[in-house]
Design an enzyme around this catalytic site. Structure first.
Site, PDB file in Angstrom:
ATOM      1  N   ASP A  70       1.072  -1.366  -0.116  1.00  0.00           N
ATOM      2  CA  ASP A  70      -0.485  -0.031   0.143  1.00  0.00           C
ATOM      3  C   ASP A  70       0.972   0.799   0.584  1.00  0.00           C
ATOM      4  O   ASP A  70       1.876   1.592   0.346  1.00  0.00           O
ATOM      5  CB  ASP A  70      -0.836   0.290   0.882  1.00  0.00           C
ATOM      6  CG  ASP A  70      -2.067   1.237   1.098  1.00  0.00           C
ATOM      7  OD1 ASP A  70      -3.002   0.036   1.276  1.00  0.00           O
ATOM      8  OD2 ASP A  70      -1.932   2.071   1.191  1.00  0.00           O
ATOM      9  N   ILE A  71       0.413   2.397  -0.701  1.00  0.00           N
ATOM     10  CA  ILE A  71       1.160   3.196  -0.702  1.00  0.00           C
ATOM     11  C   ILE A  71       0.666   4.458   0.399  1.00  0.00           C
ATOM     12  O   ILE A  71       2.047   4.959   0.436  1.00  0.00           O
ATOM     13  CB  ILE A  71       0.366   4.449  -2.411  1.00  0.00           C
ATOM     14  CG1 ILE A  71       2.264   5.159  -3.072  1.00  0.00           C
ATOM     15  CG2 ILE A  71      -0.627   4.767  -1.874  1.00  0.00           C
ATOM     16  CD1 ILE A  71       1.442   6.178  -4.207  1.00  0.00           C
ATOM     17  N   ASN A  89     -12.110  -3.393   2.546  1.00  0.00           N
ATOM     18  CA  ASN A  89     -13.987  -2.069   2.788  1.00  0.00           C
ATOM     19  C   ASN A  89     -14.698  -1.617   1.377  1.00  0.00           C
ATOM     20  O   ASN A  89     -14.083  -2.188   0.111  1.00  0.00           O
ATOM     21  CB  ASN A  89     -13.102  -0.749   2.652  1.00  0.00           C
ATOM     22  CG  ASN A  89     -12.157  -0.661   3.805  1.00  0.00           C
ATOM     23  OD1 ASN A  89     -12.758  -0.913   5.011  1.00  0.00           O
ATOM     24  ND2 ASN A  89     -10.921   0.310   3.432  1.00  0.00           N
ATOM     25  N   GLU A 115     -12.657   3.272  -1.692  1.00  0.00           N
ATOM     26  CA  GLU A 115     -11.845   4.073  -2.367  1.00  0.00           C
ATOM     27  C   GLU A 115     -11.613   3.992  -3.978  1.00  0.00           C
ATOM     28  O   GLU A 115     -11.469   4.694  -4.449  1.00  0.00           O
ATOM     29  CB  GLU A 115     -11.001   4.701  -1.810  1.00  0.00           C
ATOM     30  CG  GLU A 115     -10.654   6.088  -0.147  1.00  0.00           C
ATOM     31  CD  GLU A 115      -9.260   6.451   0.564  1.00  0.00           C
ATOM     32  OE1 GLU A 115      -7.745   6.311  -0.005  1.00  0.00           O
ATOM     33  OE2 GLU A 115      -9.475   6.522   1.440  1.00  0.00           O
ATOM     34  N   VAL A 116     -10.602   2.659  -3.928  1.00  0.00           N
ATOM     35  CA  VAL A 116     -10.559   2.772  -4.662  1.00  0.00           C
ATOM     36  C   VAL A 116     -11.985   1.040  -5.318  1.00  0.00           C
ATOM     37  O   VAL A 116     -11.901   0.676  -4.628  1.00  0.00           O
ATOM     38  CB  VAL A 116      -9.937   2.107  -5.501  1.00  0.00           C
ATOM     39  CG1 VAL A 116      -9.457   1.048  -6.038  1.00  0.00           C
ATOM     40  CG2 VAL A 116      -8.412   3.063  -4.709  1.00  0.00           C
ATOM     41  N   HIS A 137      -9.798  -4.983  -2.829  1.00  0.00           N
ATOM     42  CA  HIS A 137      -8.748  -5.260  -2.979  1.00  0.00           C
ATOM     43  C   HIS A 137      -8.753  -5.813  -1.116  1.00  0.00           C
ATOM     44  O   HIS A 137      -9.748  -4.949  -0.369  1.00  0.00           O
ATOM     45  CB  HIS A 137      -8.343  -3.821  -3.245  1.00  0.00           C
ATOM     46  CG  HIS A 137      -8.622  -2.909  -2.108  1.00  0.00           C
ATOM     47  ND1 HIS A 137      -9.400  -2.356  -2.853  1.00  0.00           N
ATOM     48  CD2 HIS A 137      -8.901  -2.268  -1.150  1.00  0.00           C
ATOM     49  CE1 HIS A 137     -10.100  -1.223  -1.978  1.00  0.00           C
ATOM     50  NE2 HIS A 137      -9.499  -1.087  -1.081  1.00  0.00           N
ATOM     51  N   HIS A 159      -6.894  -5.684   2.106  1.00  0.00           N
ATOM     52  CA  HIS A 159      -6.013  -5.048   2.691  1.00  0.00           C
ATOM     53  C   HIS A 159      -5.378  -6.131   3.910  1.00  0.00           C
ATOM     54  O   HIS A 159      -6.046  -7.298   5.268  1.00  0.00           O
ATOM     55  CB  HIS A 159      -6.399  -3.740   4.256  1.00  0.00           C
ATOM     56  CG  HIS A 159      -6.608  -2.880   3.368  1.00  0.00           C
ATOM     57  ND1 HIS A 159      -6.420  -1.430   3.204  1.00  0.00           N
ATOM     58  CD2 HIS A 159      -7.827  -2.378   2.486  1.00  0.00           C
ATOM     59  CE1 HIS A 159      -7.116  -1.365   2.193  1.00  0.00           C
ATOM     60  NE2 HIS A 159      -7.797  -1.108   2.135  1.00  0.00           N
TER      61      HIS A 159
HETATM   62  P1  AMP Z   1     -10.121   1.548   0.265  1.00  0.00           P
HETATM   63  O1  AMP Z   1     -10.497   2.570   1.408  1.00  0.00           O
HETATM   64  O2  AMP Z   1     -10.207   0.263   0.820  1.00  0.00           O
HETATM   65  O3  AMP Z   1     -10.899   1.557  -1.029  1.00  0.00           O
HETATM   66  O4  AMP Z   1      -8.338   1.274   0.328  1.00  0.00           O
HETATM   67  C1  AMP Z   1      -7.711   1.627  -0.972  1.00  0.00           C
HETATM   68  C2  AMP Z   1      -6.102   1.885  -0.389  1.00  0.00           C
HETATM   69  O5  AMP Z   1      -5.160   2.074  -1.682  1.00  0.00           O
HETATM   70  C3  AMP Z   1      -5.843   2.806   0.506  1.00  0.00           C
HETATM   71  O6  AMP Z   1      -4.780   2.178   1.495  1.00  0.00           O
HETATM   72  C4  AMP Z   1      -4.313   3.474  -0.606  1.00  0.00           C
HETATM   73  O7  AMP Z   1      -3.225   3.588   0.763  1.00  0.00           O
HETATM   74  C5  AMP Z   1      -3.980   2.596  -1.767  1.00  0.00           C
HETATM   75  N1  AMP Z   1      -3.604   3.141  -2.662  1.00  0.00           N
HETATM   76  C6  AMP Z   1      -3.987   4.093  -3.410  1.00  0.00           C
HETATM   77  N2  AMP Z   1      -3.097   4.420  -4.728  1.00  0.00           N
HETATM   78  C7  AMP Z   1      -2.662   3.330  -4.290  1.00  0.00           C
HETATM   79  C8  AMP Z   1      -0.911   3.330  -5.658  1.00  0.00           C
HETATM   80  N3  AMP Z   1      -0.956   3.968  -6.412  1.00  0.00           N
HETATM   81  N4  AMP Z   1      -0.359   2.039  -4.790  1.00  0.00           N
HETATM   82  C9  AMP Z   1      -0.388   1.395  -3.780  1.00  0.00           C
HETATM   83  N5  AMP Z   1      -1.307   1.627  -2.998  1.00  0.00           N
HETATM   84  C10 AMP Z   1      -2.393   2.640  -3.218  1.00  0.00           C
END
Ligand code: AMP
Length: 122
Positions: free
Chosen positions: A33-34, A91, A99-100, A104, A106
């Site tokens: 994770d970034i 999530n 968010e994405v 995914h 975690h």
């Molecule tokens: P969520 O809130 O569960 O959708 O988590 C999205 C996660 O993606 C967050 O923990 C971010 O830090 C992570 N994230 C976003 N962009 C990147 C990226 N380019 N590389 C790695 N992790 C990312």
């Protein structure tokens, strides 16, 4: 809701954005994770276009579903958190604060993680 092929994880899967890969196979990619929330914070994602667990659990093949679970286990072993323990979180949707919009998992560990949930105001 239709899968958005412009989400950031879709771009990572297409190689348009770099990632720090931990594990990869035919069906799964795992990368750091970034913005890590623990010493170990790895995201495990299916390679197929699945927005969330509800879609993945109904539309993905049994092989893809098994590969995601196995990918989580492999990441826990590779990151050496299998024995002290770790937490997995996925999530989903607005209330889940996703968010994405690409499924995914975690994988968090490397320290005692504390309580599981906080209210949004905390
Ligand atoms: P969520 O809130 O569960 O959708 O988590 C999205 C996660 O993606 C967050 O923990 C971010 O830090 C992570 N994230 C976003 N962009 C990147 C990226 N380019 N590389 C790695 N992790 C990312």
């Amino acid at each position: 809701m239709a899968y958005d092929p412009e989400n950031i994880f879709a771009k990572i899967l297409r190689g348009e954005i770099p990632n720090n890969t931990v594990y990869e196979d035919e069906h799964v990619l795992a990368f750091h994770d970034i913005n890590p929330q623990a010493p170990v914070h790895v995201l495990v994602i299916p390679k197929g276009p699945y927005e969330n667990m509800a879609v993945f659990g109904t539309e993905a093949s049994a092989e893809e579903q098994a590969a995601l679970v196995q990918g989580v286990a492999k990441v826990a072993r590779l990151m050496e958190v299998e024995d002290p323990g770790f937490r997995i979180i996925s999530n989903n949707g607005p209330d889940g604060i996703q968010e994405v919009p690409h499924l995914h998992i975690h994988v968090l560990g490397g320290r005692r993680l504390g309580g599981m949930l906080r209210r949004p105001s905390e």
